[in-house]
Enzyme design. Sequence first.
Site, PDB file in Angstrom:
ATOM      1  N   HIS A 104      -2.235  -0.364  -9.629  1.00  0.00           N
ATOM      2  CA  HIS A 104      -2.482  -1.255  -8.633  1.00  0.00           C
ATOM      3  C   HIS A 104      -3.094  -2.422  -9.460  1.00  0.00           C
ATOM      4  O   HIS A 104      -4.591  -2.627  -9.256  1.00  0.00           O
ATOM      5  CB  HIS A 104      -3.999  -0.801  -7.876  1.00  0.00           C
ATOM      6  N   GLU A 137      -4.708   7.193  -5.842  1.00  0.00           N
ATOM      7  CA  GLU A 137      -4.706   6.219  -6.712  1.00  0.00           C
ATOM      8  C   GLU A 137      -6.335   6.702  -7.041  1.00  0.00           C
ATOM      9  O   GLU A 137      -6.896   6.173  -5.716  1.00  0.00           O
ATOM     10  CB  GLU A 137      -4.055   4.920  -6.739  1.00  0.00           C
ATOM     11  N   ARG A 166       1.123  -1.500   0.423  1.00  0.00           N
ATOM     12  CA  ARG A 166       0.028  -0.138   0.134  1.00  0.00           C
ATOM     13  C   ARG A 166       0.850   1.177  -0.210  1.00  0.00           C
ATOM     14  O   ARG A 166       2.040   1.096   0.859  1.00  0.00           O
ATOM     15  CB  ARG A 166      -1.325  -0.069   1.465  1.00  0.00           C
TER      16      ARG A 166
HETATM   17  C1  8YV Z   1      -6.930  -5.226  -5.527  1.00  0.00           C
HETATM   18  C2  8YV Z   1      -5.896  -5.568  -3.847  1.00  0.00           C
HETATM   19  O1  8YV Z   1      -6.920  -4.920  -6.245  1.00  0.00           O
HETATM   20  O2  8YV Z   1      -5.954  -7.733  -2.249  1.00  0.00           O
HETATM   21  C3  8YV Z   1      -5.730  -6.543  -1.916  1.00  0.00           C
HETATM   22  O3  8YV Z   1      -5.623  -5.898  -0.669  1.00  0.00           O
HETATM   23  O4  8YV Z   1      -5.486  -4.635  -3.163  1.00  0.00           O
HETATM   24  C4  8YV Z   1      -5.884  -5.866  -4.498  1.00  0.00           C
HETATM   25  O5  8YV Z   1      -6.609  -7.286  -4.726  1.00  0.00           O
HETATM   26  C5  8YV Z   1      -8.018  -5.088  -5.077  1.00  0.00           C
HETATM   27  O6  8YV Z   1      -9.507  -4.920  -3.751  1.00  0.00           O
HETATM   28  C6  8YV Z   1      -9.285  -5.400  -6.545  1.00  0.00           C
HETATM   29  O7  8YV Z   1     -10.496  -4.111  -6.051  1.00  0.00           O
END
Ligand code: 8YV
Length: 313
Positions: free
Chosen positions: A279, A261, A232
Site C-alpha cells: 500500500h 492489511e 482499495r
Molecule cells: C496512503 C491512501 O497510503 O490516498 C489514499 O487514499 O490510501 C494513501 O495515499 C495513506 O493515506 C497513507 O497512510
Amino acid sequence: MTKPHILQVGSYPEWDQVPLDAAFQMHRYFEAADKPAFLAQVGPQIQAIATRGDLGAKADMIAACPNLKLISVYGVGYDAVDLDACRARGIHVTNTPNVLNEDCADLAVAMMLTGSRGIIGASDWVRSGAWATKGSYPLQRRVSGARAGILGMGRIGAAVAKRLEGFGMDIAYSARAAKAAPYAFIADPVALAARSDFLFVTAIANAETRHIVNADVIAALGPHGMLINISRAGNIDELALLDALESGNLGSAALDVFEGEPNLNPRFLALSNVLLQPHHASGTYQTRAAMGALMRENLLAYFTDKPLLTTVL
Ligand code: 8YV
C-alpha cells in the site's frame, strides 16, 4: 491563542509532525497503550481529527469526541471514515486529492510492467546464477499495444490512461457515466474485463463499488489477463480472486491493497502469479510532503475561519 486540540490517529513523517506540534496540541492516539481509556480521557477536548486514508475514523472514535468539528484525512480515500456519523453531526471531512495522482498512476504502470515482463523473477534468475546454468529466462508477455481496461475513470484512472497511451494500448473504461475521455466507454465491468489484457482498478471505494470486481469480472479477464489494484481491497472479491489465481482461471494480479492489511491473507504468499506491494502507491517523498501540507492547510483553514481547501463533506 491556545492551540486547538487534535486527535492524531496514526504516525506521520517527522517533517509533518514538527509543524503539526507547533500549530496544534496533538493527542497521539496511535501511541496510547489503552486506546479506549485514552479516547475517554481526551475525547471531550478534541476539536479535529488528523488521520490517514488507511486508518480513517470509526463511529466509536467520532462518538468519543463530542466537540469534533473536522476530520482531515492524509490520503485521497476516505472510505475508512464513517461519513454517516459525520453527516449526522455536521462534522466536516477533508482529504488530499490530486497531489497523489501521478505517483499512484506511476505505480500502477510499474506493476503492470513488472508483472507482465517478470522483472522480479528475472532479477532472481541473474542473482541465483540460473542465467549461467539454465540459460535464457522464460519468455514473458508483451505490454505495448495490448488492451487495457480502467475501472473508474476519475483523476487517477485518467492519469493511468495517459501513461498507457504511451504504450500504444487500446484503452477502454467503466465508470458511472461516460466521461469526456478519448477512450471507449463500456459501462458493464464484465464486458470491460472481457476485452482487456490488463484491468486496472482505480475506482473510489464505497458501498456501491464493494466487490465490483466479482467472480464474473475475474472470469471474464481470464487465464491470460492481469488484474492491477491500486484503489482499495474492498473493490475486489478477494476470496474469488484467490480462487481464480490458484486455479489459473485468472492469469495474474498485481496488488497494492489487501483486506485486513498489513496482515494479508496468507494464501497470497504461496502464489507465484501475484505481485504484492505494501500500500505505497502515494509513497514518494514528494507526494507525501504535498499530502501532509494539504492535510495541515485544511486544519489551519478551519481554525482561522478560512474556507476548507479540499472537502469531502
Ligand atoms: C496512503 C491512501 O497510503 O490516498 C489514499 O487514499 O490510501 C494513501 O495515499 C495513506 O493515506 C497513507 O497512510
